[in-house]
Design a protein around this motif. Sequence first.
Motif, mmCIF file in Angstrom:
data_model
loop_
_atom_site.group_PDB
_atom_site.id
_atom_site.type_symbol
_atom_site.label_atom_id
_atom_site.label_comp_id
_atom_site.label_asym_id
_atom_site.label_seq_id
_atom_site.Cartn_x
_atom_site.Cartn_y
_atom_site.Cartn_z
ATOM 1 N N GLN A 1 64.638 -15.692 29.245
ATOM 2 C CA GLN A 1 63.333 -15.053 29.074
ATOM 3 C C GLN A 1 62.256 -15.837 29.810
ATOM 4 O OE1 GLN A 1 62.614 -12.116 27.732
ATOM 5 N NE2 GLN A 1 60.430 -12.373 28.203
ATOM 6 N N MET B 1 69.061 -2.703 35.084
ATOM 7 C CA MET B 1 70.334 -2.173 34.617
ATOM 8 C C MET B 1 71.397 -2.118 35.714
ATOM 9 S SD MET B 1 69.713 -1.959 31.514
ATOM 10 C CE MET B 1 71.290 -1.275 31.012
ATOM 11 N N PRO C 1 64.417 -3.530 31.592
ATOM 12 C CA PRO C 1 65.443 -4.430 32.109
ATOM 13 C C PRO C 1 66.060 -3.900 33.386
ATOM 14 C CG PRO C 1 66.282 -3.164 30.248
ATOM 15 C CD PRO C 1 64.814 -2.882 30.331
ATOM 16 N N GLU D 1 66.314 -10.395 34.722
ATOM 17 C CA GLU D 1 65.913 -9.093 34.191
ATOM 18 C C GLU D 1 67.114 -8.286 33.688
ATOM 19 O OE1 GLU D 1 63.024 -7.963 33.605
ATOM 20 O OE2 GLU D 1 61.639 -9.227 34.756
ATOM 21 N N ARG D 2 68.321 -8.704 34.033
ATOM 22 C CA ARG D 2 69.520 -8.002 33.556
ATOM 23 C C ARG D 2 69.843 -8.374 32.105
ATOM 24 N NH1 ARG D 2 74.340 -9.057 35.710
ATOM 25 N NH2 ARG D 2 75.070 -6.936 35.260
ATOM 26 N N CYS D 3 69.268 -9.465 31.597
ATOM 27 C CA CYS D 3 69.539 -9.902 30.221
ATOM 28 C C CYS D 3 68.846 -8.971 29.235
ATOM 29 C CB CYS D 3 69.050 -11.336 30.021
ATOM 30 S SG CYS D 3 69.267 -11.958 28.342
ATOM 31 N N LEU D 4 69.577 -8.515 28.221
ATOM 32 C CA LEU D 4 69.048 -7.598 27.214
ATOM 33 C C LEU D 4 68.389 -8.316 26.049
ATOM 34 C CD1 LEU D 4 72.051 -5.090 27.094
ATOM 35 C CD2 LEU D 4 69.940 -4.902 28.424
ATOM 36 N N HIS D 5 68.469 -9.649 26.049
ATOM 37 C CA HIS D 5 67.900 -10.472 24.969
ATOM 38 C C HIS D 5 68.385 -9.965 23.602
ATOM 39 C CE1 HIS D 5 65.001 -13.791 24.388
ATOM 40 N NE2 HIS D 5 64.959 -13.332 23.152
ATOM 41 N N CYS D 6 69.706 -9.899 23.454
ATOM 42 C CA CYS D 6 70.324 -9.374 22.234
ATOM 43 C C CYS D 6 69.889 -10.183 21.011
ATOM 44 C CB CYS D 6 71.840 -9.430 22.345
ATOM 45 S SG CYS D 6 72.500 -8.600 23.803
ATOM 46 N N ARG E 1 76.344 -7.176 28.389
ATOM 47 C CA ARG E 1 76.367 -6.474 29.680
ATOM 48 C C ARG E 1 77.759 -6.450 30.279
ATOM 49 N NH1 ARG E 1 71.708 -5.322 32.561
ATOM 50 N NH2 ARG E 1 73.229 -4.094 33.736
ATOM 51 N N CYS F 1 78.911 -11.808 26.854
ATOM 52 C CA CYS F 1 77.687 -11.100 27.227
ATOM 53 C C CYS F 1 77.882 -9.595 27.026
ATOM 54 C CB CYS F 1 77.339 -11.410 28.679
ATOM 55 S SG CYS F 1 75.920 -10.491 29.317
#
Length: 305
Positions: A65, A4, A2, A40-45, A105, A103
């Motif tokens: 995604q 960061m 990801p 790409e910053r999304c962690l897909h929690c 993040r 979020c």
Amino acid sequence: MPNMSPKKVEMPVQEPEVRIQNFEEVAIGYTPEMAKEEAERCLHCAHKPCVQGCPVNVNIPDFIQQVKEGDLEEAYRIISLTSSLPAVCGRVCPQESQCEKYCVRGIKTEAVAIGRLERFVADTHRKENDAPLERPISNGHKVAVVGAGPAGLTAAGDLAKMGYEVTVFEALHVAGGVLMYGIPEFRLPKEIVQAEIKHLEELGVDIVTNFVVGRSDTIDSLIDDGFEAIFIGSGAGLPNFMNMPGENLKGVYSANEFLTRINLMKAYVPGSPTPIQNPKRTVVVGGGNVAMDAARCARRLGSEV
């Protein structure tokens, strides 16, 4: 891996000295490269806290995604499952107090720019895919919606997707409600609003304008016409005055009238049939979103605010 980065990818905008001279949209929007970088910053929690913060529960990690993978049509399909106005919501929803507020993040850095990504997906779909939407199979039930503002349009879209035959009755000559008369062009272009409304019509929603329920027809008459349910989203179009001396003097406008003349009637265009005073100095009473919209409009008209 990801991205960061602690900061959101900046949204390109018109420079202040340029945008103060026009009513064109301030934010220019992401490029595909910017959108992918931000996605790409999304962690897909796994527990998807952002979805819990969304009033319509858009599956945010899943659509992001798809942005990562470059499948923007699938991203749009995911958003559209629960949102009838994605291009509008991507611009004017208060994401900072809804989805982005939750979020992960955002706990230590800036939240993922969910609204900017939604806007990018919706705008890309509008520009690259003009195929009409497939109309759902009718379930044989009729519903009337009073008011073609955000609430009425959202209800109409959700009902149409479920197969209901929906007719929206709007008092003004154009559908959109506060999206058309209240929010300035530089925040929400009116062609965007009308494109979203066109999608609802493709789903089978009928929109009747210049129709005041209660005068043009009554609720009882609509029921007699075969509507089995009626959603009333008539809005809050009347202004609230403060009962102050002088508030009825020439040159004193409610925000409602001021913004309606500018946004819906294009009072800033030379020769407009509904002109507005163009003073050298303007005082705006209030400090909320509507007040700021009025102040920004007045400044673009050349006034000191």
